[in-house]
Design an enzyme around this catalytic site. Structure first.
Site, PDB file in Angstrom:
ATOM      1  N   TYR A  71       0.750  -1.270   0.025  1.00 14.77           N
ATOM      2  CA  TYR A  71      -0.073   0.009   0.125  1.00 14.77           C
ATOM      3  C   TYR A  71       0.909   1.344   0.144  1.00 14.77           C
ATOM      4  O   TYR A  71       0.307   2.194  -0.115  1.00 14.77           O
ATOM      5  CB  TYR A  71      -0.948   0.068   1.135  1.00 14.77           C
ATOM      6  CG  TYR A  71      -2.038  -1.123   1.470  1.00 14.77           C
ATOM      7  CD1 TYR A  71      -2.160  -1.992   0.271  1.00 14.77           C
ATOM      8  CD2 TYR A  71      -2.714  -1.388   2.462  1.00 14.77           C
ATOM      9  CE1 TYR A  71      -2.948  -2.909   0.377  1.00 14.77           C
ATOM     10  CE2 TYR A  71      -3.618  -2.121   2.419  1.00 14.77           C
ATOM     11  CZ  TYR A  71      -3.759  -3.185   1.616  1.00 14.77           C
ATOM     12  OH  TYR A  71      -4.668  -4.336   1.508  1.00 14.77           O
TER      13      TYR A  71
ATOM     14  N   HIS B  40       0.225 -11.785   1.898  1.00 12.11           N
ATOM     15  CA  HIS B  40      -0.718 -11.253   1.037  1.00 12.11           C
ATOM     16  C   HIS B  40      -1.760 -11.747   0.167  1.00 12.11           C
ATOM     17  O   HIS B  40      -2.972 -11.749  -0.015  1.00 12.11           O
ATOM     18  CB  HIS B  40      -0.265  -9.713   0.468  1.00 12.11           C
ATOM     19  CG  HIS B  40      -1.157  -8.645   0.339  1.00 12.11           C
ATOM     20  ND1 HIS B  40      -0.559  -7.252   0.326  1.00 12.11           N
ATOM     21  CD2 HIS B  40      -2.549  -8.428  -0.008  1.00 12.11           C
ATOM     22  CE1 HIS B  40      -1.830  -6.606   0.129  1.00 12.11           C
ATOM     23  NE2 HIS B  40      -2.689  -7.567  -0.189  1.00 12.11           N
TER      24      HIS B  40
HETATM   25  N1  LIG Z   1      -6.001  -8.484   1.673  1.00  6.44           N
HETATM   26  C1  LIG Z   1      -6.060  -8.276   0.376  1.00  6.44           C
HETATM   27  O1  LIG Z   1      -5.754  -8.751  -0.740  1.00  6.44           O
HETATM   28  C2  LIG Z   1      -7.140  -6.858   0.419  1.00  6.44           C
HETATM   29  C3  LIG Z   1      -7.494  -6.348  -0.936  1.00  6.44           C
HETATM   30  C4  LIG Z   1      -8.497  -5.181  -0.959  1.00  6.44           C
HETATM   31  C5  LIG Z   1      -8.476  -4.781   0.401  1.00  6.44           C
HETATM   32  N2  LIG Z   1      -7.882  -5.121   1.542  1.00  6.44           N
HETATM   33  C6  LIG Z   1      -7.936  -4.337   2.691  1.00  6.44           C
HETATM   34  O2  LIG Z   1      -9.256  -3.981   3.212  1.00  6.44           O
HETATM   35  C7  LIG Z   1      -9.599  -2.799   2.925  1.00  6.44           C
HETATM   36  C8  LIG Z   1     -11.081  -2.377   2.608  1.00  6.44           C
HETATM   37  O3  LIG Z   1     -11.370  -2.710   1.212  1.00  6.44           O
HETATM   38  P1  LIG Z   1     -11.660  -1.751   0.245  1.00  6.44           P
HETATM   39  O4  LIG Z   1     -10.780  -0.544   0.403  1.00  6.44           O
HETATM   40  O5  LIG Z   1     -11.309  -2.718  -1.179  1.00  6.44           O
HETATM   41  O6  LIG Z   1     -13.217  -1.583   0.079  1.00  6.44           O
HETATM   42  P2  LIG Z   1     -14.231  -1.145   1.118  1.00  6.44           P
HETATM   43  O7  LIG Z   1     -13.931  -0.773   2.280  1.00  6.44           O
HETATM   44  O8  LIG Z   1     -15.427  -2.284   0.993  1.00  6.44           O
HETATM   45  O9  LIG Z   1     -14.815   0.305   0.341  1.00  6.44           O
HETATM   46  C9  LIG Z   1     -14.101   1.479   0.279  1.00  6.44           C
HETATM   47  C10 LIG Z   1     -14.905   2.522  -0.545  1.00  6.44           C
HETATM   48  O10 LIG Z   1     -16.249   2.474   0.010  1.00  6.44           O
HETATM   49  C11 LIG Z   1     -16.374   3.944   0.242  1.00  6.44           C
HETATM   50  N3  LIG Z   1     -17.218   4.150   1.498  1.00  6.44           N
HETATM   51  C12 LIG Z   1     -16.702   3.929   2.539  1.00  6.44           C
HETATM   52  N4  LIG Z   1     -17.574   4.055   3.658  1.00  6.44           N
HETATM   53  C13 LIG Z   1     -18.401   4.431   2.828  1.00  6.44           C
HETATM   54  C14 LIG Z   1     -19.804   5.169   3.551  1.00  6.44           C
HETATM   55  N5  LIG Z   1     -20.070   4.959   4.678  1.00  6.44           N
HETATM   56  N6  LIG Z   1     -20.716   5.423   2.672  1.00  6.44           N
HETATM   57  C15 LIG Z   1     -20.288   5.388   1.377  1.00  6.44           C
HETATM   58  N7  LIG Z   1     -19.363   5.200   0.765  1.00  6.44           N
HETATM   59  C16 LIG Z   1     -18.342   4.507   1.650  1.00  6.44           C
HETATM   60  C17 LIG Z   1     -14.963   4.798   0.200  1.00  6.44           C
HETATM   61  O11 LIG Z   1     -15.158   5.893  -0.317  1.00  6.44           O
HETATM   62  P3  LIG Z   1     -14.721   7.286   0.698  1.00  6.44           P
HETATM   63  O12 LIG Z   1     -13.136   7.030   0.758  1.00  6.44           O
HETATM   64  O13 LIG Z   1     -14.996   8.340  -0.250  1.00  6.44           O
HETATM   65  O14 LIG Z   1     -15.515   7.141   1.871  1.00  6.44           O
HETATM   66  C18 LIG Z   1     -14.275   3.733  -0.660  1.00  6.44           C
HETATM   67  O15 LIG Z   1     -14.563   4.031  -2.122  1.00  6.44           O
HETATM   68  C19 LIG Z   1      -8.691  -1.978   2.199  1.00  6.44           C
HETATM   69  O16 LIG Z   1      -8.484  -0.811   2.457  1.00  6.44           O
HETATM   70  C20 LIG Z   1      -7.308  -2.747   2.716  1.00  6.44           C
HETATM   71  O17 LIG Z   1      -7.020  -2.453   3.927  1.00  6.44           O
HETATM   72  C21 LIG Z   1      -7.176  -6.104   1.577  1.00  6.44           C
END
Ligand SMILES: NC(=O)c1ccc[n+]([C@@H]2O[C@H](COP(=O)([O-])OP(=O)(O)OC[C@H]3O[C@@H](n4cnc5c(N)ncnc54)[C@H](OP(=O)(O)O)[C@@H]3O)[C@@H](O)[C@H]2O)c1
Length: 286
Positions: free
Chosen positions: A59, A117
């Site tokens: 990241y 990862h």
């Molecule tokens: N292990 C892996 O391979 C892997 C893969 C993917 C992700 N991850 C981890 O999981 C975390 C979360 O997953 P993600 O970032 O893919 O997706 P997510 O948390 O499902 O969604 C994030 C998105 O949702 C929006 N959002 C958040 N809260 C909201 C709300 N209350 N209302 C409306 N929109 C909202 C955010 O926009 P705003 O910023 O505009 O609020 C952002 O665009 C990552 O950040 C990372 O740490 C791990």
């Protein structure tokens, strides 16, 4: 009583117990958060009551996550920090070096959880797990685990690891049926932590989640997160907006009925995955 604008439960750390680890159910994802704004979101999240921060060497924000942690004034021992090693560093000498570099960037002496990862088919899993176990025994990580491991790989990893694995971090939300891999994790006592728990924002627009939310005075995103934590699945939603930290955390003051849980489970469909990447070991990643 409300503190820091959060519901009363905000300072209570709900956690999953897994193979000796206690992982806070509610965390903050940090993928794609960078620089000053990353440090600020992490700082604010901790001030609001989040006690689990998820980052990764890939990241490119571990430095800022560490800055946010120190700026928050929350005691290090009270925060659960997860980071992840990128698959191109899975050969033993590189894994140990990569883990040390994570700690240098975070400015921590240990992380709470160090994950592989993505699976890397080009490095024998036994060697990678041997190195991961060594990193744990050397005190660089309190706990170790895996991410994006399928049922067969979970079984294999548990069989090969000399140290207990505590978690498989996988994509999980109502649009994706992960029952089988969740079952495999539970058989081995691994916690499941859901990444992309609001399906990268898709949950916010879903009519059923919105309708159920109305009945509880909650948003669709909160219902989505509640559906996961009510199954003892950790959630690490990401937001770059400080005002959303509060609502994404307010998921412990209502309960979904069995019928609501089942209807939400019915949203899963074959194309529900939002992260369609799989590590290929292609040279551009090495
Ligand atoms: N292990 C892996 O391979 C892997 C893969 C993917 C992700 N991850 C981890 O999981 C975390 C979360 O997953 P993600 O970032 O893919 O997706 P997510 O948390 O499902 O969604 C994030 C998105 O949702 C929006 N959002 C958040 N809260 C909201 C709300 N209350 N209302 C409306 N929109 C909202 C955010 O926009 P705003 O910023 O505009 O609020 C952002 O665009 C990552 O950040 C990372 O740490 C791990």
């Amino acid at each position: 009583m409300r503190r820091n604008g959060m519901d009363e439960g905000a300072h209570v750390t709900h956690a999953i117990e897994a193979n000796g680890a206690r992982i806070p159910l509610r965390g903050l994802g940090t993928w794609d958060l960078r620089g000053r704004s990353c440090a600020r979101i992490v700082e604010q999240a901790l001030r609001f009551g989040y006690r689990h921060i998820d980052t990764a060497e890939m990241y490119d924000n571990e430095r800022e996550v560490g800055e946010g942690l120190r700026a928050s004034g929350v005691k290090r021992a009270d925060v659960f920090v997860t980071t992840k090693i990128w698959p191109s560093h899975f050969a033993p000498p590189s894994l140990e070096r990569a883990a040390k570099e994570c700690l240098v960037r975070l400015r921590l002496s240990e992380v709470d959880l160090l994950l592989l990862h993505w699976p890397n088919p080009h490095v024998p899993l036994a060697e990678t797990l041997g190195a991961l176990g060594k990193v744990k025994r050397e005190g660089l990580a309190r706990h170790i685990g895996i991410s994006n491991f399928t049922v067969a790989l979970v079984d294999e990893a548990v069989r090969l690891s000399s140290e207990p694995l505590v978690c498989n971090q996988i994509e999980a939300h109502p649009f994706l049926d992960q029952t089988t891999v969740i079952g495999a994790c539970r058989r081995h006592g691994l916690a499941v932590v859901a990444y992309s728990p609001i399906a990268r924002g898709q949950a916010v627009r879903d009519p059923l989640l919105t309708e159920i939310g109305k009945a509880h005075g909650k948003s669709a995103a909160q219902v989505c997160l509640r559906w996961l934590v009510q199954q003892d699945i950790g959630v690490i939603p990401r937001t770059a907006k400080i005002e959303r930290l509060e609502s994404n955390a307010a998921i412990f003051d209502f309960t979904l009925s069995d019928d609501e849980m089942a209807r939400i489970g019915g949203l899963a469909h074959p194309r529900g995955r939002v992260v369609n990447y799989a590590y290929s070991g292609a040279p551009e990643w090495d």
